[in-house]
Design a protein around this motif. Structure first.
Motif, PDB file in Angstrom:
ATOM      1  N   GLU A 146     -78.637 -18.852  28.570  1.00  0.00           N
ATOM      2  CA  GLU A 146     -79.295 -20.147  28.387  1.00  0.00           C
ATOM      3  C   GLU A 146     -80.694 -19.882  27.838  1.00  0.00           C
ATOM      4  O   GLU A 146     -81.145 -18.742  27.790  1.00  0.00           O
ATOM      5  N   TYR A 148     -84.584 -20.337  28.627  1.00  0.00           N
ATOM      6  CA  TYR A 148     -85.415 -20.544  29.814  1.00  0.00           C
ATOM      7  C   TYR A 148     -86.879 -20.681  29.427  1.00  0.00           C
ATOM      8  O   TYR A 148     -87.386 -19.920  28.599  1.00  0.00           O
ATOM      9  N   VAL A 159     -88.783 -15.483  36.426  1.00  0.00           N
ATOM     10  CA  VAL A 159     -87.890 -15.932  35.354  1.00  0.00           C
ATOM     11  C   VAL A 159     -86.471 -15.413  35.604  1.00  0.00           C
ATOM     12  O   VAL A 159     -85.492 -16.147  35.474  1.00  0.00           O
ATOM     13  N   ARG A 162     -84.618 -17.370  38.212  1.00  0.00           N
ATOM     14  CA  ARG A 162     -84.060 -18.638  37.718  1.00  0.00           C
ATOM     15  C   ARG A 162     -82.766 -18.404  36.968  1.00  0.00           C
ATOM     16  O   ARG A 162     -81.804 -19.173  37.093  1.00  0.00           O
ATOM     17  N   MET A 163     -82.729 -17.346  36.167  1.00  0.00           N
ATOM     18  CA  MET A 163     -81.518 -17.014  35.416  1.00  0.00           C
ATOM     19  C   MET A 163     -80.344 -16.754  36.361  1.00  0.00           C
ATOM     20  O   MET A 163     -79.215 -17.205  36.123  1.00  0.00           O
ATOM     21  N   ASP A 166     -79.273 -19.989  38.298  1.00  0.00           N
ATOM     22  CA  ASP A 166     -78.468 -20.879  37.458  1.00  0.00           C
ATOM     23  C   ASP A 166     -77.027 -20.384  37.365  1.00  0.00           C
ATOM     24  O   ASP A 166     -76.085 -21.192  37.366  1.00  0.00           O
TER      25      ASP A 166
END
Length: 324
Positions: A146, A148, A159, A162-163, A166
């Motif tokens: 995705e 980001y 970061v 978050r990856m 998700d």
């Protein structure tokens, strides 16, 4: 006479107050000294006084003390935010305070394409100069491909978190919607097989069909025969840059589905949402084979005899192109 003087004095004082007030308000809303758009960073924990000093040094305002005085009287009582802001050329004191109190923090982007292996995700994060700190190479298959957003100075670990979060969320969502026809028995197996689907076809419309063929092979104990699984333990997912050697095709390591039956030891890349969905709801097909058709897609077949004919057509096409 004294009454006239008194009235005149009162009027003069009133006018003076009006002029001072107008000047005070005008100084708050008038264009500022910035000649070009300028990046401005507010560190966590900074006070408005400290920020005003920074603004004066950056030539965004004429006076830190005047800015603070006007901000207390004319500005909003909202707190300033942390992060990077773009101050427009000629921004007034009022504009600057409103911007620094807003959520208009500059957002940077890092993109993980579908099928990017974790070693390349790691290298992309480490190469981004506006991120801070370091990370380890994440587990293969734990990243959702995705785009980001991040802020200047944010940690690479934040970061990466978050990856991975998700991916967990998408996998949980898709797992709940899985078809009873799926061959995988756990979310981990879904990521594993989806990573092969991601590498086997570049065409979105083929994902479910490729997933159907691979699922059929898993179901009957047939080798998956995916070259990408042969390459993975050699390069960790990076391009091989040469043809696969016969010895590598025959190497019975736990990833090489050319030599062993069943799923590889783990994912070979980070699959996208659609490849995961394809594995969890594969196409209904009896096909066990596929081979490139020369136009970016594949020809599917149910029998080895038919597959061999299709493979010969592909080899002939490659010979015509000078690739063999």
């Amino acid at each position: 006479m004294l009454r006239k003087i008194g009235c005149f004095g009162f009027l003069a004082a009133f006018l003076l107050i009006g002029v001072v007030t107008a000047n005070f308000v005008y100084g708050w809303n008038a264009s500022g000294p910035l000649e070009t758009e300028t990046a401005f960073i507010i560190e966590e924990g900074s006070s408005l006084s400290a920020v005003a000093e920074q603004l004066e040094k950056a030539n965004a305002i004429d006076s830190a003390s005047s800015f603070l005085t006007r901000a207390k009287i004319l500005g909003s009582g909202d707190s300033i935010k942390t992060g990077e802001f773009m101050l427009p050329a000629g921004a007034s004191n009022a504009d600057i305070l409103a911007l620094l109190q807003s959520n208009e923090v500059v957002q940077r982007m890092v993109t993980v394409p579908e099928g990017m292996p974790s070693i390349l995700v790691y290298e992309a994060l480490m190469a981004e100069p506006l991120l801070a700190g370091s990370v380890e190479v994440p587990a293969e298959g734990s990243i959702l491909p995705e785009t980001y957003s991040f802020e200047r100075g944010e940690t690479r670990q934040a970061v990466l978190d978050r990856m991975q979060s998700d991916m967990k969320n998408v996998l949980a969502e898709l797992w709940e919607k899985r078809s009873p026809d799926t061959v995988v028995k756990s979310p981990g197996e879904a990521i594993n097989l989806a990573s092969i689907v991601e590498k086997e076809t570049a065409l979105p419309k083929e994902r479910r069909m490729v997933a159907g063929v691979l699922s059929n092979r898993v179901r009957i104990g047939m080798r998956l025969g995916a070259d990408a699984t042969t390459i993975y333990p050699i390069t960790k997912g990076k391009p091989l840059g040469r043809r696969i050697r016969v010895s590598e095709l025959r190497d019975p390591n736990p990833y090489n589905t050319r030599a062993i039956a069943g799923l590889p030891a783990g994912p070979i890349t980070n699959p996208g949402r659609e490849s995961i969905a394809a594995v969890l709801s594969p196409a209904e097909t009896k096909a066990l084979y596929y081979v490139a058709d020369g136009s970016g897609g594949h020809v599917f077949s149910e029998t080895l005899e038919e597959h061999n004919r299709n493979a010969e057509k592909w080899r002939a096409l490659r010979r015509e192109r000078g690739e063999m």
